[in-house]
Design a protein around this motif. Structure first.
Motif, PDB file in Angstrom:
ATOM      1  N   LEU A 241       0.821  -1.201   0.000  1.00  0.00           N
ATOM      2  CA  LEU A 241       0.000   0.000   0.000  1.00  0.00           C
ATOM      3  C   LEU A 241       0.855   1.250   0.000  1.00  0.00           C
ATOM      4  O   LEU A 241       1.842   1.335   0.673  1.00  0.00           O
ATOM      5  CB  LEU A 241      -0.855  -0.009   1.264  1.00  0.00           C
ATOM      6  N   HIS A 242       0.399   2.247  -0.758  1.00  0.00           N
ATOM      7  CA  HIS A 242       1.174   3.471  -0.863  1.00  0.00           C
ATOM      8  C   HIS A 242       1.277   4.176   0.483  1.00  0.00           C
ATOM      9  O   HIS A 242       2.331   4.662   0.868  1.00  0.00           O
ATOM     10  CB  HIS A 242       0.535   4.373  -1.901  1.00  0.00           C
TER      11      HIS A 242
ATOM     12  N   ASN B 101       3.783   2.833   2.655  1.00  0.00           N
ATOM     13  CA  ASN B 101       5.043   3.326   2.187  1.00  0.00           C
ATOM     14  C   ASN B 101       5.385   4.664   2.798  1.00  0.00           C
ATOM     15  O   ASN B 101       6.474   4.884   3.284  1.00  0.00           O
ATOM     16  CB  ASN B 101       4.887   3.577   0.688  1.00  0.00           C
ATOM     17  N   LEU B 102       4.395   5.555   2.748  1.00  0.00           N
ATOM     18  CA  LEU B 102       4.625   6.906   3.223  1.00  0.00           C
ATOM     19  C   LEU B 102       4.874   6.918   4.710  1.00  0.00           C
ATOM     20  O   LEU B 102       5.775   7.571   5.202  1.00  0.00           O
ATOM     21  CB  LEU B 102       3.391   7.776   2.938  1.00  0.00           C
ATOM     22  N   ILE B 103       4.038   6.143   5.411  1.00  0.00           N
ATOM     23  CA  ILE B 103       4.133   6.152   6.857  1.00  0.00           C
ATOM     24  C   ILE B 103       5.488   5.633   7.291  1.00  0.00           C
ATOM     25  O   ILE B 103       6.164   6.205   8.110  1.00  0.00           O
ATOM     26  CB  ILE B 103       3.031   5.280   7.473  1.00  0.00           C
TER      27      ILE B 103
ATOM     28  N   ASN C 193       8.128   5.428   5.606  1.00  0.00           N
ATOM     29  CA  ASN C 193       9.276   5.952   4.889  1.00  0.00           C
ATOM     30  C   ASN C 193      10.281   6.621   5.816  1.00  0.00           C
ATOM     31  O   ASN C 193      11.452   6.303   5.809  1.00  0.00           O
ATOM     32  CB  ASN C 193       8.796   6.948   3.845  1.00  0.00           C
ATOM     33  N   GLY C 194       9.770   7.541   6.630  1.00  0.00           N
ATOM     34  CA  GLY C 194      10.651   8.251   7.517  1.00  0.00           C
ATOM     35  C   GLY C 194      11.323   7.293   8.482  1.00  0.00           C
ATOM     36  O   GLY C 194      12.524   7.349   8.702  1.00  0.00           O
ATOM     37  N   HIS C 195      10.531   6.372   8.966  1.00  0.00           N
ATOM     38  CA  HIS C 195      11.008   5.395   9.914  1.00  0.00           C
ATOM     39  C   HIS C 195      12.133   4.577   9.314  1.00  0.00           C
ATOM     40  O   HIS C 195      13.199   4.433   9.886  1.00  0.00           O
ATOM     41  CB  HIS C 195       9.846   4.515  10.304  1.00  0.00           C
TER      42      HIS C 195
ATOM     43  N   ARG D 189      -0.372  -1.362  12.119  1.00  0.00           N
ATOM     44  CA  ARG D 189      -1.789  -1.318  12.525  1.00  0.00           C
ATOM     45  C   ARG D 189      -2.726  -0.882  11.424  1.00  0.00           C
ATOM     46  O   ARG D 189      -3.853  -1.318  11.357  1.00  0.00           O
ATOM     47  CB  ARG D 189      -1.944  -0.409  13.740  1.00  0.00           C
ATOM     48  N   LEU D 190      -2.242  -0.013  10.557  1.00  0.00           N
ATOM     49  CA  LEU D 190      -3.171   0.470   9.551  1.00  0.00           C
ATOM     50  C   LEU D 190      -2.965  -0.204   8.194  1.00  0.00           C
ATOM     51  O   LEU D 190      -3.536   0.203   7.217  1.00  0.00           O
ATOM     52  CB  LEU D 190      -3.061   1.984   9.402  1.00  0.00           C
TER      53      LEU D 190
END
Lengths: 339, 512
Positions: free
Chosen positions: A2-3, A6-8, A10-12, A334-335
Motif C-alpha cells: 500500500l502506498h 510506504n509513506l508512513i 518511509n521516515g522510519h 496497525r493500519l
C-alpha cells in the motif's frame, strides 16, 4: 504494498536503515534464519536420525516436487495473484503422462512424447486460467479454483475404472533413480530453481512480474503489457504443476487422480513462510526455497519426533500457521490493510 | 522566427460531451525557457497536459513542432517530438531499481532494443546501469542506479522521474521539453531548493513546462507564466513584469485575501487540551514534550523524516509509542485508540486523502457522515433525508463544488474533496482536538482559503489544533506556536503570540 504504508514507514525506514547500503537488502534473511534454527533444533533433539545421509536423501526427495510447484506459485504470487489449480493440473498431467506411456491399461507408447504432451496440457490449462482471469477480469483465485476441479474432472474421466500402471522400466524408475547421489527428481528441481532464479532477476519476464505485483496501474503506465504478461506467468505455473505431476507419477509408478493431494496447502504455505507477500511485489525464488525447506523439514521432524500419524496433519497445519505469523510479524502495521 | 519554436499549440479545443475542457488555447514553448502554467484545480491544466503528452487528441486546433503541424496520437508520438512528462502521481515501480525504472518505458518508444540493453528478454545489467547513470549525471544527480526506488527519499524519486522523462524524450536532433506536473506537491522546503537547481539544468538542455498552483514557486522557477481559468488561457506574463497579486487575480478572478489571522493573545489562560510528556517511539521520535491549548494552532515543522507525522499519528492512536505520556484534557491516555480518540472529540485529517480519509465511490453526503452521524440520526438506521440536509449545510458553508450531496466524492477536485473530509471532522459537536496533516496539500489557493477559514472557526469555538503545514509560510501565517523537529527530536519552539515571529531562515536552520 500500500502506498500509504510506504509513506508512513518511509521516515522510519530512513532512520533505521541509514548507513546500510541501498539495493543490498536481503528479504530472505529472516526465513533463512528460521530454517537454520529449525535444523539446529532437530539436530540437537534427534542427532542420530536427523543428521544422516538417509534422512538427507529423504528430505531432498520430499522437497523436489514442492520446489517445482513453489517456483510457479512464487511467480504468480509475486504478481499479487494466486493459482489454486495446482492439484487439478497435476492430476490431469499425471493421467495423460501415464496413459500415453507404456502402461497396463492401453497399448499406447509415445516414449518421450508422453511427458511432453502432459507438460503441454498443463501449460495450456495455466494459459486458460490466465486468459479468463485477464480477459474477463475475474479474480485469479476464483478462476483457478475452477481450473482445479476441471483438472480433477478430466483426470477422473481418463482414469476410467482400473488404476493405470506404468510398465516401462525407464518411466517407472527414472524419478527415483539416483546416479548423482540424490534422486533425479531432486536434480531436475534444483536445475529448475536455478533457471527460475535467473529468470526472476535478469529477464523482462521476471522484472515485469515484480512490477505488476508492486502496482499494476503503474506497470501499465510504464508500457508493460500487463495482461499478456499475466497469461505467460499462469502458463508457467501450469507447466510447473504438470512437471510435478509427471515426476510424481514416475515416482509412484501409477497414474492416480489424487496424486497432488495436499500439495496446494504446502506450496502456498511455503511461499508465504518464505516471505513472499500475497499482495505481490515482494519476495522471490530464494524466499520460496527457504519456505519449502522449512515446511518439508518441519514435516520430516514431526515424523522423527514420533508425533502420531493421526495427529500429524493437524500438528503440521498448526506449526505452519505459527510459522506464517512469525515470519509476517515484522511486517504487521496497525493500519496496513490485509484482505 | 516561427521555426525556432520547438512546440506550440494553436487554438486547441477539447470537449467531453457538454463539458468544455479546453477552449481555444494557444501556447508556445521556447528553447531554454521555463514556462509556468498555473490555474486552480479544474482550470484545464491537466487537460492541456494530456493533449501535450498525446493522451487526449484535440477536437480542433493544431500542434506545431518547429513550425510543422504534427498529431500526437499517443504518448510515443509526443515523445518523438521531445515531450517528456513527469506526472503528478508517482509513476515509479518502487520495488525495482532506479535504472530499471528509468529505462523501462523506453521500450515503448522502440529505441530501447537498438543497443542491446535487453536481448531475447534478458537484461544486460551492465549496460542498463551505465546508461541510467549517464542520464542521471546529465541532470546532476549521483543516485546509485542500482538502488531500489523504495529506499529513496521523495526528492530523489522525483529526480528519477525527471531522468525517466528525459530518457523517454531523448531523440536525435530534438531538444527535450520536460513537463513537470505539480512537482512540488510531495516535496518539503529543502527538497524544493534541490528541484530548483534541477529545473535550471533542464533549462540548459532544453525547455521546461512547470505546472503548479503555488504562486511563489511559479514566480521563483519560471521565465514566463501562462494563467488558466475556466478552460482558457486568461493571461500570459513575463515573470519579471508581474506580481503575485495580479497572478492570483487572474487565476481566481477575485482579490487576494489575507490568509493570516489576528492572533489570539489570551491563550495562556485557556485550558491545556493536549499535553505530551517525553513521548517516544523507538526509531521514530523521542522525548517529545509539548502543550496545545484550547483555541491554539500549534504547528509542527521539520523535514519529512523529522518524525512529526509519526507524533501526530501516535497521539491519534494510529501508531504506537513506547515511552512518555499523552494527557488529553488532563487525563492520561495510556494507549490511544482510534475509536476512543474519535468519540472523545479528536479529529485526524491524514495527508493521504485518497487512501486514508475518503471513501471513493460513496457520495459526498455519505462521506460527510462517515464518522459522526449527527444528532438527528438514530443509532441503527441512516436517515438519508437528514443526511442530505446536513450535507447541504456544509456544502454552502464551505463552498463545495459541485453543490450536489449525492455526487460521488471521487468526481470532485482535490480541493473540494479536502473540504468534504474536513467537514466530516468538524461535524463532531464535541470536537476538542483537531490534528491536521498537510490539510492544504495539493489544493488550489481558493480552496486553501476556505479550509483555513474553517480551521480558524474551529479554533474560535475552542478546539485545539495540531498542524503539519504544507509550507513554512503557511505555518508562520497560521500558527500561534511553532515547534521545530529534526530526526525525531524537538529542536526549537517559537511562541508567535509573544510577537517574535520567526523567519523562514530561522526555522530551516533548526530543521537541518
Amino acid at each position: 504494498m500500500l502506498h500509504s504504508d510506504n509513506l508512513i514507514s518511509n521516515g522510519h525506514r530512513a532512520l533505521v536503515s541509514a548507513g546500510s547500503k541501498p539495493g543490498l537488502k536481503k528479504e530472505w534473511l529472516g526465513p533463512l534464519a528460521a530454517l537454520v534454527v529449525v535444523v539446529l533444533i532437530l539436530s540437537v533433539l534427534r542427532p542420530s536420525t536427523f543428521l544422516t545421509w538417509e534422512n538427507f536423501r529423504a528430505i531432498t526427495d520430499q522437497a523436489s516436487i514442492p520446489f517445482i510447484l513453489a517456483m510457479g506459485a512464487s511467480f504468480v504470487i509475486l504478481m499479487g495473484c494466486i493459482d489454486l489449480s495446482i492439484e487439478g493440473v497435476m492430476a490431469t498431467a499425471a493421467l495423460i503422462f501415464v496413459l500415453l506411456s507404456a502402461n497396463s491399461v492401453n497399448s499406447v507408447d509415445l516414449g518421450i512424447g508422453a511427458p511432453l504432451i502432459a507438460l503441454l496440457a498443463g501449460t495450456l490449462m495455466g494459459l486458460l486460467t490466465g486468459v479468463i482471469h485477464t480477459v474477463f477480469r475475474v479474480p485469479s483465485f476464483m478462476v483457478s479454483l475452477g481450473t482445479w476441479f476441471i483438472g480433477l474432472g478430466i483426470a477422473t474421466v481418463l482414469f476410467g475404472d482400473s488404476i493405470p500402471q506404468l510398465s516401462g522400466h525407464l518411466t517407472r524408475t527414472w524419478a527415483s533413480a539416483s546416479p548423482l547421489g540424490v534422486s533425479n527428481a531432486f536434480v531436475v528441481s534444483v536445475v529448475f530453481v536455478m533457471v527460475a532464479k535467473f529468470v526472476s532477476d535478469n529477464t523482462l519476464m521476471g522484472r515485469f512480474t515484480y512490477a505488476i505485483g508492486a502496482d499494476e496501474n503503474i506497470a501499465s503506465l510504464n508500457a508493460v503489457a500487463v495482461n499478456r504478461h499475466k497469461v505467460y506467468v499462469f502458463a508457467l505455473a501450469g507447466f510447473c504443476s504438470a512437471l510435478a505431476g509427471v515426476i510424481g507419477s514416475s515416482r509412484l509408478g501409477v497414474g492416480v487422480v489424487d496424486l497432488g493431494s495436499g500439495q496446494l496447502f504446502q506450496t502456498i504455505a511455503a511461499a508465504v513462510i518464505g516471505g513472499t507477500l500475497l499482495s505481490g511485489g515482494r519476495g522471490g525464488v530464494i524466499n520460496s526455497i527457504c519456505g519449502v525447506l522449512l515446511v518439508v523439514i518441519i514435516n520430516n521432524g514431526l515424523i522423527l519426533l514420533g508425533v502420531s500419524p493421526v495427529f500429524q496433519r493437524a500438528v503440521s497445519g498448526l506449526v505452519i500457521v505459527v510459522a506464517v505469523v512469525a515470519t509476517a510479524f515484522s511486517q504487521r502495521s496497525r493500519l496496513r490493510i490485509v484482505k | 522566427m516561427q521555426e525556432t519554436i520547438p512546440l506550440s499549440l494553436c487554438n486547441v479545443s477539447k470537449s467531453f460531451g457538454p463539458v468544455r475542457a479546453l477552449n481555444n488555447v494557444s501556447l508556445s514553448v521556447r528553447t531554454h525557457e521555463v514556462l509556468g502554467l498555473i490555474g486552480e484545480n479544474g482550470a484545464g491544466k491537466s487537460s492541456l497536459l494530456k493533449v501535450l503528452s498525446g493522451i487526449y487528441q484535440p477536437d480542433s486546433g493544431d500542434i506545431l513542432v518547429y513550425g510543422q503541424k504534427r498529431t500526437f496520437s499517443n504518448p510515443a508520438a509526443a515523445a518523438s517530438a521531445g515531450v517528456g512528462v513527469v506526472h503528478q502521481e508517482q509513476s515509479l515501480v518502487v520495488n525495482l531499481s532506479v535504472a530499471e525504472n528509468i529505462l523501462m518505458s523506453t521500450r515503448a518508444t522502440k529505441s530501447g532494443n537498438k543497443d542491446c540493453k535487453v536481448r531475447f528478454g534478458i537484461y544486460n545489467w551492465r549496460k542498463i546501469n551505465e546508461e541510467a547513470a549517464e542520464i542521471l549525471k546529465r541532470i546532476g544527480s549521483n543516485i546509485n542506479p542500482k538502488s531500489k526506488v523504495e529506499d529513496l527519499s521523495f526528492a530523489d524519486r522525483q529526480m528519477v522521474e525527471i531522468a525517466k522523462a528525459l530518457q523517454i524524450s531523448r531523440q536525435p536532433g530534438v531538444q527535450p521539453i520536460i513537463v513537470l506536473d505539480e512537482p512540488t506537491s510531495v516535496l518539503e522546503d529543502n527538497d524544493i531548493q534541490q528541484l530548483e537547481q534541477e529545473v535550471r539544468r533542464l533549462k540548459e538542455i532544453g525547455s521546461v513546462i512547470f505546472v503548479s498552483h503555488r504562486l511563489d514557486e511559479v514566480m521563483k522557477f519560471c521565465d514566463r507564466i501562462c494563467v488558466m481559468r475556466n478552460s482558457e488561457v486568461v493571461g500570459e506574463r513575463l515573470t519579471s513584469k508581474v506580481n503575485a497579486d495580479e497572478l492570483f487575480r487572474l487565476m481566481t478572478g477575485r482579490q487576494a485575501a489575507t490568509t493570516s489571522r489576528e492572533r489570539n493573545k489570551s491563550l495562556r489562560d485557556s485550558a491545556v487540551v493536549l499535553n505530551l510528556e517525553g513521548l517516544g517511539a523507538k526509531g521514530k521520535f523521542s522525548d517529545i514534550s509539548l502543550k496545545v491549548r484550547s483555541g491554539e494552532i500549534h504547528a509542527l515543522v521539520g523535514t519529512n523524516r523529522s518524525g512529526r507525522e509519526e507524533v501526530c499519528r501516535a497521539v491519534f492512536g494510529a501508531e504506537e509509542f513506547d515511552s512518555g505520556t499523552v494527557r488529553y484534557n488532563g487525563k492520561v491516555v495510556s494507549r490511544p485508540n482510534l475509536r476512543e480518540s474519535v468519540y472523545g472529540g479528536v479529529a485526524y485529517l491524514p495527508s493521504e486523502r485518497k487512501l486514508e480519509s475518503m471513501v471513493a465511490g460513496m457520495s459526498v453526503a455519505e462521506n460527510l457522515q462517515l464518522t459522526h452521524r449527527g444528532e438527528r440520526a438514530s443509532s441503527i438506521f441512516v436517515n438519508p433525508a437528514a443526511r442530505r440536509d446536513k450535507a447541504k449545510e456544509w456544502i454552502s458553508k464551505l463552498d463545495i463544488r459541485p453543490p450536489i450531496p449525492d455526487a460521488d466524492i471521487a468526481s470532485l477536485s482535490g480541493g473540494n474533496q479536502q473540504k468534504v473530509v474536513l467537514a466530516k471532522w468538524l461535524e463532531d459537536c464535541q470536537l476538542s482536538l483537531l490534528i491536521l496533516d498537510h490539510p492544504t496539500r495539493g489544493i488550489d489557493p481558493g480552496a486553501r482559503e476556505d479550509v483555513s477559514t474553517q480551521i480558524f472557526a474551529a479554533c474560535e469555538e475552542g478546539a485545539a489544533v495540531l498542524l503539519i503545514a504544507d509550507t513554512l509560510e503557511e505555518a508562520i501565517s497560521l500558527a500561534d506556536t511553532i515547534t521545530v523537529m529534526r530526526d525525531g527530536e524537538i529542536t526549537a519552539t517559537f511562541d508567535l503570540n509573544s510577537g517574535a515571529i520567526p523567519t523562514h531562515a530561522e526555522l530551516v536552520a533548526k530543521m537541518i
